[in-house]
Motif scaffolding. Structure first.
Motif, PDB file in Angstrom:
ATOM      1  N   ALA A 154       6.262  72.891 -59.198  1.00 43.55           N
ATOM      2  CA  ALA A 154       6.450  74.325 -58.985  1.00 43.55           C
ATOM      3  C   ALA A 154       6.317  75.097 -60.290  1.00 43.55           C
ATOM      4  O   ALA A 154       5.839  76.241 -60.307  1.00 43.55           O
ATOM      5  CB  ALA A 154       7.810  74.582 -58.355  1.00 43.55           C
ATOM      6  N   GLU A 155       6.727  74.488 -61.409  1.00 47.61           N
ATOM      7  CA  GLU A 155       6.704  75.176 -62.704  1.00 47.61           C
ATOM      8  C   GLU A 155       5.322  75.154 -63.358  1.00 47.61           C
ATOM      9  O   GLU A 155       4.897  76.146 -63.958  1.00 47.61           O
ATOM     10  CB  GLU A 155       7.723  74.529 -63.646  1.00 47.61           C
ATOM     11  CG  GLU A 155       9.170  74.753 -63.239  1.00 47.61           C
ATOM     12  CD  GLU A 155      10.139  73.937 -64.070  1.00 47.61           C
ATOM     13  OE1 GLU A 155      11.354  74.175 -63.956  1.00 47.61           O
ATOM     14  OE2 GLU A 155       9.689  73.052 -64.833  1.00 47.61           O
ATOM     15  N   THR A 156       4.625  74.022 -63.241  1.00 47.21           N
ATOM     16  CA  THR A 156       3.365  73.860 -63.977  1.00 47.21           C
ATOM     17  C   THR A 156       2.122  73.971 -63.106  1.00 47.21           C
ATOM     18  O   THR A 156       1.041  74.295 -63.602  1.00 47.21           O
ATOM     19  CB  THR A 156       3.334  72.495 -64.682  1.00 47.21           C
ATOM     20  OG1 THR A 156       3.238  71.455 -63.685  1.00 47.21           O
ATOM     21  CG2 THR A 156       4.597  72.272 -65.510  1.00 47.21           C
ATOM     22  N   GLY A 157       2.252  73.659 -61.830  1.00 40.44           N
ATOM     23  CA  GLY A 157       1.086  73.668 -60.944  1.00 40.44           C
ATOM     24  C   GLY A 157       0.155  72.504 -61.169  1.00 40.44           C
ATOM     25  O   GLY A 157      -0.948  72.471 -60.605  1.00 40.44           O
ATOM     26  N   ARG A 158       0.568  71.526 -61.960  1.00 41.26           N
ATOM     27  CA  ARG A 158      -0.299  70.393 -62.267  1.00 41.26           C
ATOM     28  C   ARG A 158      -0.486  69.527 -61.033  1.00 41.26           C
ATOM     29  O   ARG A 158       0.487  69.036 -60.447  1.00 41.26           O
ATOM     30  CB  ARG A 158       0.319  69.557 -63.383  1.00 41.26           C
ATOM     31  CG  ARG A 158      -0.496  68.333 -63.808  1.00 41.26           C
ATOM     32  CD  ARG A 158      -1.697  68.731 -64.618  1.00 41.26           C
ATOM     33  NE  ARG A 158      -2.456  67.561 -65.080  1.00 41.26           N
ATOM     34  CZ  ARG A 158      -3.586  67.633 -65.767  1.00 41.26           C
ATOM     35  NH1 ARG A 158      -4.082  68.814 -66.091  1.00 41.26           N
ATOM     36  NH2 ARG A 158      -4.229  66.541 -66.146  1.00 41.26           N
ATOM     37  N   GLY A 159      -1.723  69.318 -60.632  1.00 43.92           N
ATOM     38  CA  GLY A 159      -2.019  68.514 -59.462  1.00 43.92           C
ATOM     39  C   GLY A 159      -3.262  69.049 -58.772  1.00 43.92           C
ATOM     40  O   GLY A 159      -3.889  70.013 -59.229  1.00 43.92           O
ATOM     41  N   THR A 160      -3.630  68.424 -57.682  1.00 42.91           N
ATOM     42  CA  THR A 160      -4.758  68.868 -56.869  1.00 42.91           C
ATOM     43  C   THR A 160      -4.241  69.410 -55.551  1.00 42.91           C
ATOM     44  O   THR A 160      -3.489  68.725 -54.844  1.00 42.91           O
ATOM     45  CB  THR A 160      -5.742  67.723 -56.600  1.00 42.91           C
ATOM     46  OG1 THR A 160      -6.257  67.232 -57.840  1.00 42.91           O
ATOM     47  CG2 THR A 160      -6.900  68.197 -55.736  1.00 42.91           C
ATOM     48  N   VAL A 161      -4.624  70.620 -55.225  1.00 39.97           N
ATOM     49  CA  VAL A 161      -4.204  71.260 -53.972  1.00 39.97           C
ATOM     50  C   VAL A 161      -5.398  71.338 -53.032  1.00 39.97           C
ATOM     51  O   VAL A 161      -6.467  71.852 -53.408  1.00 39.97           O
ATOM     52  CB  VAL A 161      -3.636  72.669 -54.231  1.00 39.97           C
ATOM     53  CG1 VAL A 161      -3.412  73.411 -52.907  1.00 39.97           C
ATOM     54  CG2 VAL A 161      -2.345  72.585 -55.019  1.00 39.97           C
ATOM     55  N   PHE A 162      -5.216  70.828 -51.824  1.00 41.89           N
ATOM     56  CA  PHE A 162      -6.219  70.905 -50.767  1.00 41.89           C
ATOM     57  C   PHE A 162      -5.797  72.022 -49.817  1.00 41.89           C
ATOM     58  O   PHE A 162      -4.766  71.912 -49.143  1.00 41.89           O
ATOM     59  CB  PHE A 162      -6.328  69.573 -50.027  1.00 41.89           C
ATOM     60  CG  PHE A 162      -6.785  68.431 -50.888  1.00 41.89           C
ATOM     61  CD1 PHE A 162      -8.119  68.049 -50.908  1.00 41.89           C
ATOM     62  CD2 PHE A 162      -5.882  67.746 -51.689  1.00 41.89           C
ATOM     63  CE1 PHE A 162      -8.541  66.993 -51.707  1.00 41.89           C
ATOM     64  CE2 PHE A 162      -6.294  66.691 -52.495  1.00 41.89           C
ATOM     65  CZ  PHE A 162      -7.629  66.323 -52.504  1.00 41.89           C
ATOM     66  N   VAL A 163      -6.576  73.079 -49.798  1.00 44.23           N
ATOM     67  CA  VAL A 163      -6.225  74.264 -49.010  1.00 44.23           C
ATOM     68  C   VAL A 163      -6.667  74.049 -47.572  1.00 44.23           C
ATOM     69  O   VAL A 163      -7.833  73.726 -47.296  1.00 44.23           O
ATOM     70  CB  VAL A 163      -6.893  75.515 -49.595  1.00 44.23           C
ATOM     71  CG1 VAL A 163      -6.561  76.739 -48.741  1.00 44.23           C
ATOM     72  CG2 VAL A 163      -6.445  75.718 -51.038  1.00 44.23           C
ATOM     73  N   ALA A 164      -5.724  74.227 -46.658  1.00 37.80           N
ATOM     74  CA  ALA A 164      -6.021  74.023 -45.238  1.00 37.80           C
ATOM     75  C   ALA A 164      -6.668  75.257 -44.633  1.00 37.80           C
ATOM     76  O   ALA A 164      -6.343  76.383 -45.020  1.00 37.80           O
ATOM     77  CB  ALA A 164      -4.744  73.699 -44.475  1.00 37.80           C
ATOM     78  N   PRO A 165      -7.585  75.054 -43.690  1.00 40.47           N
ATOM     79  CA  PRO A 165      -8.080  76.192 -42.912  1.00 40.47           C
ATOM     80  C   PRO A 165      -6.985  76.681 -41.969  1.00 40.47           C
ATOM     81  O   PRO A 165      -5.892  76.113 -41.930  1.00 40.47           O
ATOM     82  CB  PRO A 165      -9.270  75.598 -42.146  1.00 40.47           C
ATOM     83  CG  PRO A 165      -8.940  74.144 -42.025  1.00 40.47           C
ATOM     84  CD  PRO A 165      -8.185  73.778 -43.277  1.00 40.47           C
TER      85      PRO A 165
END
Length: 373
Positions: free
Chosen positions: A255-266
């Motif tokens: 939550a603080e850094t946003g480090r990672g891969t986000v897969f955005v859902a339709p």
């Protein structure tokens, strides 16, 4: 914003998956102190109004040490099932103690593939999750490895977590892993590899980045399984993130850094169609011609006239996969047994009654019971 998708205001329910290599040391002992920091994060999210479901690996790894089994308990199916039976008690006790210390009640659910592939059992699991969350419990789920076999198992908890997100109506899934996301290449061998921060579409280029290996040797997943999980979650309208769990307070750090891969859902389909799309074990396959494929893409039902081959043994109401010349395109609930479906394949509706001995149904797979992949 990509990170806000997993915050309590947007994701009222969150599924968090913990891999074996994070929870269990190579010597088979649990990382109790690390898990305590994660559960502190869960407490924070609960206080902010988010309901959290945990999908936890680790039973086989814990049980293998207790039983002194070789290969981490994975030398044979018998060993894995025995290790899971012993280790699951240890895993449940660990969560009960640590959640109890934080004023929360743990609830255990063990699932097999069939529990989420059979529509009635899926609805039962969904109702149980709803009730547990309403009562303030923290459901801790795992695959029921003591009875699961190759034919009736997920094989990894990444895909189980995505399927649980469908059943729970969760808005987000966080896969805690020994890697901090999807890279353009293997970062351990290619210094030029870069982290893919956001994925808007799971196309062939992204899927090709998957690696089926598990680096720790304790788990059964890998990047390929995580990408498949992202696809399943997306079909239910749930965003998915791959985040490093090799740090304390991993949810807080994400939550603080946003480090990672986000897969955005339709946008999310109706829950019934999400269940259909996310299924892993169709009972059969129905091969269709280009004309039928085009009709399905236009939102029409599947008629027998466009079918040229039927595979598998299935019954009316089972999930089948619809395959076009280019590959699978849809899943649906079939209106006929496999024998009847084969009998009327390629036959127009007005000629089916004589073959069946009764008035034909309106479609082989009705559009209300079908979802495009």
């Amino acid at each position: 914003m990509r990170i806000e998708r997993f915050a309590p205001p947007q994701a009222k329910r969150l599924v968090v998956k913990i891999g074996s290599s994070l929870l269990v040391r190579p010597d088979g002992t649990p990382r109790r102190e690390w898990l305590a920091t994660l559960l502190d994060d869960v407490v924070e999210r609960r206080a902010a109004g988010q309901q959290v479901v945990i999908v936890s690996s680790g039973a086989i790894a814990l049980g293998a040490r207790t039983l002194a089994l070789p290969g981490g308990g994975r030398a044979s199916l018998d060993d894995a099932q025995a290790a899971a039976a012993v280790g699951q008690i240890m895993l449940a006790r660990l969560y009960e103690e640590l959640l109890g210390e934080r004023g929360m009640r743990a609830a255990q659910m063990l699932l097999t593939l069939d529990d989420l592939e059979d529509r009635r059992r899926y609805l039962n699991a969904s109702a149980t999750l709803d009730r547990l969350l309403a009562l303030g419990a923290v459901p801790v789920l795992n695959e029921n490895d003591s009875v699961a076999t190759a034919e009736i198992r997920f094989g990894d908890n990444d895909r189980l977590a995505a399927r649980v997100a469908q059943a729970a109506g969760a808005g987000g899934v966080v896969l805690l892993s020994d890697v901090d996301g999807l890279y353009t290449a293997d970062p351990t061998v290619d210094p030029a590899a870069t982290l893919v921060e956001t994925v808007e579409e799971l196309d062939e280029r992204i899927m090709a980045l998957g690696d089926a290996r598990s680096g720790s040797g304790l788990g059964t997943g890998g990047m390929a399984a995580k990408l498949q999980a992202a696809r399943i979650a997306g079909l239910a309208g749930a965003d998915l993130a791959i985040v490093s769990g090799k740090i304390d307070h991993p949810l807080r750090r994400f939550a603080e850094t946003g480090r990672g891969t986000v897969f955005v859902a339709p946008s999310a389909p109706p829950r019934r169609k999400a269940w259909l799309a996310g299924g892993l074990a169709a009972k059969g396959r129905i091969h269709v011609d280009e004309g039928a494929a085009a009709a399905l893409a236009a939102g029409r039902s599947l008629l027998a006239a466009g079918v040229f081959q039927v595979e598998g043994a299935f019954r009316r109401g089972d999930v089948v996969e619809v395959v076009a010349p280019a590959g699978p395109i849809a899943r649906g609930l079939v209106a006929y047994d496999s024998g009847e479906a084969a009998r009327i394949a390629g036959v127009r509706n007005e000629a089916q009654g004589e073959l069946l001995g009764y008035a034909p149904r309106s479609a082989l797979v009705h559009r209300d019971h079908l979802v495009m992949l």
